[in-house]
Design a protein around this motif. Structure first.
Motif, short mmCIF file in Angstrom:
data_model
loop_
_atom_site.label_atom_id
_atom_site.label_comp_id
_atom_site.label_asym_id
_atom_site.label_seq_id
_atom_site.Cartn_x
_atom_site.Cartn_y
_atom_site.Cartn_z
N PHE A 88 12.79 11.39 9.67
CA PHE A 88 12.13 12.64 9.69
C PHE A 88 12.02 13.44 8.46
CE2 PHE A 88 13.08 11.86 14.07
CZ PHE A 88 11.97 12.30 14.89
N ARG A 100 18.27 14.26 10.63
CA ARG A 100 17.66 13.05 11.17
C ARG A 100 16.97 12.11 10.49
NH1 ARG A 100 17.27 13.40 16.86
NH2 ARG A 100 16.49 11.24 16.59
N ASP A 142 6.18 20.89 18.26
CA ASP A 142 6.80 20.25 17.04
C ASP A 142 5.83 19.51 16.20
OD1 ASP A 142 9.02 21.72 17.87
OD2 ASP A 142 10.12 19.49 18.72
N ASN A 172 5.85 16.93 13.32
CA ASN A 172 6.82 15.99 12.64
C ASN A 172 6.08 14.97 11.65
OD1 ASN A 172 8.90 16.24 14.91
ND2 ASN A 172 7.02 15.84 16.03
N LEU A 203 9.37 7.12 14.75
CA LEU A 203 10.11 7.95 15.83
C LEU A 203 11.01 6.94 16.64
CD1 LEU A 203 7.19 10.09 16.79
CD2 LEU A 203 8.95 10.58 15.21
N VAL A 206 9.78 18.55 9.61
CA VAL A 206 9.55 18.84 10.89
C VAL A 206 9.73 20.68 11.00
CG1 VAL A 206 10.57 18.84 13.26
CG2 VAL A 206 11.08 16.94 11.65
N GLY A 220 19.50 18.80 18.48
CA GLY A 220 18.61 17.75 18.10
C GLY A 220 17.43 18.30 17.21
N CYS A 272 7.01 11.86 9.82
CA CYS A 272 8.09 10.86 9.93
C CYS A 272 7.51 9.65 9.48
CB CYS A 272 8.77 10.96 10.97
SG CYS A 272 7.93 11.20 12.54
N ASP A 330 18.85 19.46 14.10
CA ASP A 330 18.77 18.37 12.84
C ASP A 330 17.59 17.90 12.38
OD1 ASP A 330 21.51 18.53 13.40
OD2 ASP A 330 21.68 16.80 14.84
N ARG A 331 16.65 17.83 12.88
CA ARG A 331 15.30 17.45 12.64
C ARG A 331 14.83 18.22 11.61
NH1 ARG A 331 14.79 16.09 18.05
NH2 ARG A 331 13.14 17.72 18.59
#
Length: 235
Positions: A117, A114, A159, A161, A166, A120, A105, A163, A108-109
Motif C-alpha cells: 500500500f 502495510r 478509502d 488506495n 491487495l 491510502v 488496519g 497499491c 496501518d494502511r
C-alpha cells in the motif's frame, strides 16, 4: 464485479477519455459485502427529512482530519456492512471487535505500515450534529466525533488506495486498463448511511476521490461491487 474508469488520458492525446472494463471477481466477505439494508433502494427523499434546512450546505466532503473522525468512519462502515438479527447474542461485542480491527488496519494502511500500500487516504462526508439526525438510530452515537469544540457525524466514507496488489481482497483478473500499476488506484469501503442515501453524497465522495487521485498522478480507478448491491452498481 469490478469496473475500471479512466480519469486522465495517457499523454499526449488532448481529449479526455473514459474506458470501462469489467471482470468477474470473487466477492470478498468482509470489506465488499453489502447488507440487505444497504442494498435495498430507499424511497425517493428518504434521507431528506433527516437534513434540516441548511444542513445539506454544511456537508463537508474531505480527507479525514483526526483519529476520532477516522474511528467514526470505521463505525459507519461496520453499521452499514453488517446486519444482525435483533436476538443475536453478542452482536455488539462482535461489532466492537470488527471496528477495532478495521480501525487498526486502516491506520496501518494510511501510515504506510502495510506492504504494497503505497498511499491510502480516507475520505469522509461529515455533517454537524443536529436534532433531526437523532432519529437515525445509533448513527449519532456510533459515528459522532468532535472537531474544534463542535460535534459532527460521519455520514459517508470511502478509502482511496494506491497499491501494487491487495492481499486477501483482490481475486481473479485485474482490470486490464493500464499495465503500470503505479498509476492505478482502488476504491474500497464505499458507504453512505442508509438513512441519508439518495442525497448525492455517494457521488460527492467519488468525485472527491477522483480529484485526489489526479493529484497523486493516478489515471485509472476501479472498485468491487457486490452482485446483490444494486444501489452500489448504479453509483
Amino acid at each position: 464485479m469490478a469496473s475500471a474508469s479512466r480519469l486522465l488520458p495517457p499523454a499526449p492525446p488532448p481529449a479526455a477519455s473514459l474506458q470501462c472494463q469489467r471482470a468477474r471477481l470473487a466477492v470478498p466477505r468482509l470489506r465488499c459485502r453489502a447488507s440487505a439494508a444497504a442494498a435495498a433502494s430507499p424511497s425517493p427523499g428518504a434521507g431528506v427529512a433527516l437534513l434540516e434546512r441548511g444542513d445539506a450546505a454544511a456537508i463537508a466532503v474531505r480527507e479525514f482530519v483526526t483519529l476520532d473522525e477516522l474511528r467514526a468512519a470505521v463505525n459507519l462502515r461496520i453499521r452499514t456492512f453488517y446486519e444482525y438479527a435483533v436476538e443475536t447474542c453478542g452482536a455488539e461485542d462482535h461489532k466492537a471487535a470488527l471496528a477495532e480491527r478495521e480501525y487498526q488496519g486502516l491506520q496501518d494502511r494510511i501510515s504506510g505500515k502495510r506492504i504494497n500500500f503505497q498511499r491510502v487516504s480516507c475520505i469522509n462526508g461529515t455533517i454537524p450534529l443536529s436534532p433531526s439526525l437523532m432519529s437515525a438510530g445509533d448513527l449519532c452515537s456510533k459515528c459522532k466525533f468532535e472537531e474544534d469544540g463542535k460535534e459532527r457525524v460521519v455520514i459517508g466514507s470511502l478509502d482511496l488506495n494506491q497499491c501494487l496488489w491487495l492481499p486477501d481482497e483482490l481475486t481473479g483478473n485485474r482490470p486490464g486498463v493500464d499495465e503500470d500499476y503505479q498509476t492505478r488506484a482502488y476504491l474500497s469501503n464505499v458507504c453512505v448511511a442508509k438513512e441519508l442515501q439518495r442525497n448525492g453524497l455517494g457521488y460527492a465522495l467519488v468525485d472527491k476521490s477522483k480529484k485526489l487521485a489526479c493529484e497523486w498522478g493516478i489515471t485509472d480507478l476501479y472498485v468491487h461491487v457486490a452482485i446483490n448491491n444494486v444501489v452500489g452498481q448504479k453509483l
